[in-house]
Motif scaffolding. Sequence first.
Motif, PDB file in Angstrom:
ATOM      1  N   GLY A 163      40.505  42.770   7.726  1.00  0.00           N
ATOM      2  CA  GLY A 163      41.988  43.097   6.864  1.00  0.00           C
ATOM      3  C   GLY A 163      43.409  42.192   6.772  1.00  0.00           C
ATOM      4  O   GLY A 163      44.545  42.157   5.861  1.00  0.00           O
ATOM      5  N   ASN A 164      43.529  41.609   8.185  1.00  0.00           N
ATOM      6  CA  ASN A 164      44.208  40.100   7.830  1.00  0.00           C
ATOM      7  C   ASN A 164      43.717  39.164   8.390  1.00  0.00           C
ATOM      8  O   ASN A 164      42.891  38.766   8.077  1.00  0.00           O
ATOM      9  N   LEU A 165      44.345  37.655   8.331  1.00  0.00           N
ATOM     10  CA  LEU A 165      44.215  36.847   8.892  1.00  0.00           C
ATOM     11  C   LEU A 165      44.487  35.892   9.738  1.00  0.00           C
ATOM     12  O   LEU A 165      45.543  36.447  10.699  1.00  0.00           O
ATOM     13  N   ILE A 166      43.612  35.689  10.900  1.00  0.00           N
ATOM     14  CA  ILE A 166      43.580  34.685  11.769  1.00  0.00           C
ATOM     15  C   ILE A 166      44.215  32.952  10.777  1.00  0.00           C
ATOM     16  O   ILE A 166      43.187  32.437  10.629  1.00  0.00           O
ATOM     17  N   VAL A 167      45.207  32.889  11.146  1.00  0.00           N
ATOM     18  CA  VAL A 167      45.242  31.363  10.755  1.00  0.00           C
ATOM     19  C   VAL A 167      45.667  30.728  12.185  1.00  0.00           C
ATOM     20  O   VAL A 167      46.762  30.617  12.954  1.00  0.00           O
ATOM     21  N   LYS A 168      45.147  29.158  11.615  1.00  0.00           N
ATOM     22  CA  LYS A 168      45.802  28.100  12.436  1.00  0.00           C
ATOM     23  C   LYS A 168      46.424  26.884  11.795  1.00  0.00           C
ATOM     24  O   LYS A 168      46.018  26.687  10.074  1.00  0.00           O
ATOM     25  N   PHE A 169      47.901  26.861  11.684  1.00  0.00           N
ATOM     26  CA  PHE A 169      48.599  25.944  11.450  1.00  0.00           C
ATOM     27  C   PHE A 169      47.839  24.355  11.760  1.00  0.00           C
ATOM     28  O   PHE A 169      48.721  25.158  13.375  1.00  0.00           O
ATOM     29  N   ALA A 170      48.212  23.364  11.480  1.00  0.00           N
ATOM     30  CA  ALA A 170      47.611  21.930  11.872  1.00  0.00           C
ATOM     31  C   ALA A 170      49.923  21.792  13.182  1.00  0.00           C
ATOM     32  O   ALA A 170      49.800  20.981  14.474  1.00  0.00           O
ATOM     33  N   GLN A 171      51.022  22.651  12.468  1.00  0.00           N
ATOM     34  CA  GLN A 171      51.764  21.894  13.801  1.00  0.00           C
ATOM     35  C   GLN A 171      52.240  22.443  14.419  1.00  0.00           C
ATOM     36  O   GLN A 171      52.960  22.447  15.366  1.00  0.00           O
ATOM     37  N   ILE A 172      51.617  23.969  15.208  1.00  0.00           N
ATOM     38  CA  ILE A 172      51.530  24.875  15.811  1.00  0.00           C
ATOM     39  C   ILE A 172      49.726  24.643  16.761  1.00  0.00           C
ATOM     40  O   ILE A 172      49.367  25.200  17.042  1.00  0.00           O
ATOM     41  N   LYS A 173      50.124  23.617  18.306  1.00  0.00           N
ATOM     42  CA  LYS A 173      49.401  23.479  18.886  1.00  0.00           C
ATOM     43  C   LYS A 173      49.137  24.770  20.449  1.00  0.00           C
ATOM     44  O   LYS A 173      47.710  24.348  20.956  1.00  0.00           O
ATOM     45  N   ASP A 174      49.373  25.420  20.143  1.00  0.00           N
ATOM     46  CA  ASP A 174      49.434  26.202  22.016  1.00  0.00           C
ATOM     47  C   ASP A 174      50.538  27.398  21.253  1.00  0.00           C
ATOM     48  O   ASP A 174      50.948  27.563  20.623  1.00  0.00           O
TER      49      ASP A 174
END
Length: 169
Positions: free
Chosen positions: A58-69
């Motif tokens: 029910g949630n999302l796992i999101v990868k943002f380009a600006q967040i590296k680690d």
Amino acid sequence: MDLLEVGKIVNTHGLRGDVKVVTWTDYPEDFEDIEYVYIKKKSDYERLDISNIKYQKGNLIVKFAQIKDINEAERYKNSVLYAERDMLGELPEGVHYIADLIGLDVVTEDGEKIGVIADVFNTGSSDIYDVKREGKKNMLLPVIDDVVLNIDIEAKKVTVHILDGLEDL
């Protein structure tokens, strides 16, 4: 820029900077149409570009380009996410953004003003309008056809029928 709140980063996920997002949209897949979001930093907004989305319970796992680690991701925990209204597309007939409802006058079918929508809650079965009344405690109105007769965003008012017993809530 016309921004709407669409979710919140609630935690980190893994070591590569992914974050767990609780969505505030009716459909989590709405995020697939959003290329980027903003978070508020003091008096300005920071843009975060979405590079990947996965679904998890029910949630999302999101990868943002600006967040590296994970260390960078930690700094974004509890950040509210904003999206441009244009990215969210057209709403179906009779569906409204909560941001558009808050502040609308609530009037009876006779034109008597009851109060102003202060908040909208979702109980699962239906939404509830929290109506702030002058000199009285707030009234909670269920958003059902028997109660909410008309929503007119342009006129900034919601016409309601008060069922017996609701005025005491």
